[in-house]
Write a protein that holds these residues in place. Structure first.
Motif, PDB file in Angstrom:
ATOM      1  N   ASP A  40       0.860  -1.181   0.000  1.00  0.00           N
ATOM      2  CA  ASP A  40       0.000   0.000   0.000  1.00  0.00           C
ATOM      3  C   ASP A  40       0.898   1.234   0.000  1.00  0.00           C
ATOM      4  O   ASP A  40       1.717   1.406   0.901  1.00  0.00           O
ATOM      5  CB  ASP A  40      -0.884  -0.022   1.251  1.00  0.00           C
ATOM      6  N   ILE A  41       0.759   2.084  -1.033  1.00  0.00           N
ATOM      7  CA  ILE A  41       1.534   3.312  -1.121  1.00  0.00           C
ATOM      8  C   ILE A  41       0.567   4.466  -1.348  1.00  0.00           C
ATOM      9  O   ILE A  41      -0.297   4.390  -2.223  1.00  0.00           O
ATOM     10  CB  ILE A  41       2.558   3.265  -2.272  1.00  0.00           C
ATOM     11  N   ALA A  42       0.705   5.510  -0.557  1.00  0.00           N
ATOM     12  CA  ALA A  42      -0.168   6.678  -0.695  1.00  0.00           C
ATOM     13  C   ALA A  42       0.680   7.939  -0.654  1.00  0.00           C
ATOM     14  O   ALA A  42       1.666   8.021   0.080  1.00  0.00           O
ATOM     15  CB  ALA A  42      -1.207   6.715   0.413  1.00  0.00           C
ATOM     16  N   ALA A  43       0.278   8.929  -1.454  1.00  0.00           N
ATOM     17  CA  ALA A  43       0.904  10.252  -1.451  1.00  0.00           C
ATOM     18  C   ALA A  43      -0.180  11.257  -1.070  1.00  0.00           C
ATOM     19  O   ALA A  43      -1.306  11.177  -1.574  1.00  0.00           O
ATOM     20  CB  ALA A  43       1.481  10.579  -2.811  1.00  0.00           C
ATOM     21  N   GLN A  44       0.152  12.168  -0.166  1.00  0.00           N
ATOM     22  CA  GLN A  44      -0.825  13.142   0.311  1.00  0.00           C
ATOM     23  C   GLN A  44      -0.199  14.533   0.363  1.00  0.00           C
ATOM     24  O   GLN A  44       1.011  14.676   0.472  1.00  0.00           O
ATOM     25  CB  GLN A  44      -1.306  12.766   1.714  1.00  0.00           C
ATOM     26  N   LEU A  74      -5.553  16.362   0.535  1.00  0.00           N
ATOM     27  CA  LEU A  74      -5.903  15.474  -0.570  1.00  0.00           C
ATOM     28  C   LEU A  74      -4.833  14.404  -0.662  1.00  0.00           C
ATOM     29  O   LEU A  74      -3.667  14.644  -0.343  1.00  0.00           O
ATOM     30  CB  LEU A  74      -5.941  16.232  -1.897  1.00  0.00           C
ATOM     31  N   GLY A  75      -5.245  13.241  -1.129  1.00  0.00           N
ATOM     32  CA  GLY A  75      -4.268  12.180  -1.296  1.00  0.00           C
ATOM     33  C   GLY A  75      -4.707  11.183  -2.339  1.00  0.00           C
ATOM     34  O   GLY A  75      -5.849  11.201  -2.817  1.00  0.00           O
ATOM     35  N   GLN A  83      -8.231  10.317  -1.659  1.00  0.00           N
ATOM     36  CA  GLN A  83      -8.469  10.554  -0.236  1.00  0.00           C
ATOM     37  C   GLN A  83      -8.752  12.030  -0.001  1.00  0.00           C
ATOM     38  O   GLN A  83      -8.055  12.893  -0.529  1.00  0.00           O
ATOM     39  CB  GLN A  83      -7.251  10.130   0.588  1.00  0.00           C
ATOM     40  N   LEU A  84      -9.774  12.313   0.798  1.00  0.00           N
ATOM     41  CA  LEU A  84     -10.117  13.666   1.206  1.00  0.00           C
ATOM     42  C   LEU A  84     -10.058  13.722   2.723  1.00  0.00           C
ATOM     43  O   LEU A  84     -10.483  12.785   3.396  1.00  0.00           O
ATOM     44  CB  LEU A  84     -11.525  14.047   0.730  1.00  0.00           C
ATOM     45  N   LEU A 101     -12.504   7.771  -1.802  1.00  0.00           N
ATOM     46  CA  LEU A 101     -13.336   7.604  -2.984  1.00  0.00           C
ATOM     47  C   LEU A 101     -12.657   6.563  -3.867  1.00  0.00           C
ATOM     48  O   LEU A 101     -11.572   6.805  -4.399  1.00  0.00           O
ATOM     49  CB  LEU A 101     -13.471   8.928  -3.742  1.00  0.00           C
ATOM     50  N   THR A 102     -13.283   5.394  -4.001  1.00  0.00           N
ATOM     51  CA  THR A 102     -12.686   4.302  -4.759  1.00  0.00           C
ATOM     52  C   THR A 102     -12.673   4.632  -6.243  1.00  0.00           C
ATOM     53  O   THR A 102     -13.709   4.945  -6.826  1.00  0.00           O
ATOM     54  CB  THR A 102     -13.467   2.995  -4.525  1.00  0.00           C
TER      55      THR A 102
END
Length: 141
Positions: A40-44, A74-75, A83-84, A101-102
């Motif tokens: 799992d990688i996320a940028a925000q 935001l992400g 992502q919010l 939000l998928t």
């Protein structure tokens, strides 16, 4: 796999606070998590706006500026969701609401409605006076 048969999970979170001494600041964030073959990688991009007058007084415990802040961000979780984030910070307490939000093919199963999360964070400190043994240095004559 460790002794109890469960796989180890690896997490890393990188955050850079920019503009922390002004009324407005923002932080780019990268989150990484790995459990077995799942990654799992996320940028925000998180922002922080001070409400009301600017205060220069800082709390002694952890040098955080006093005041009230509106938080927003935001992400994007790669391959899965937008992502919010919205929050409010005051008196070393943060209340936040986030929504995923998928945008992946999984949206066919949840009608693009992701997850809603409510978070509450409170920083507690215990200020104790340190016990220091007095040391008297007396030169020998």
């Amino acid at each position: 796999v460790n002794d109890n048969g469960r796989q180890l999970r690896y997490n890393a979170n990188f955050k850079l606070n920019l503009g922390d001494n002004s009324r407005f600041g923002f932080s780019p964030v990268i989150y990484f998590s790995k459990l077995g073959k799942a990654t799992d990688i996320a940028a925000q991009l998180q922002s922080r706006i001070q409400l009301g007058k600017k205060k220069t007084k800082k709390s002694r415990a952890n040098k955080l500026p006093d005041g009230k802040y509106l938080l927003a961000g935001l992400g994007y979780r790669f391959g899965d969701a937008m992502q919010l984030f919205l929050g409010y910070e005051f008196d070393r307490t943060m209340i936040s609401l986030s929504y995923d939000l998928t945008v992946s093919s999984a949206s066919a199963y949840n009608n693009a409605f992701g997850g809603v999360e409510l978070g509450i964070l409170k920083i507690f400190t215990i200020n104790k006076k340190p016990e220091v043994d007095p040391i008297i240095i007396c030169p020998r004559l």
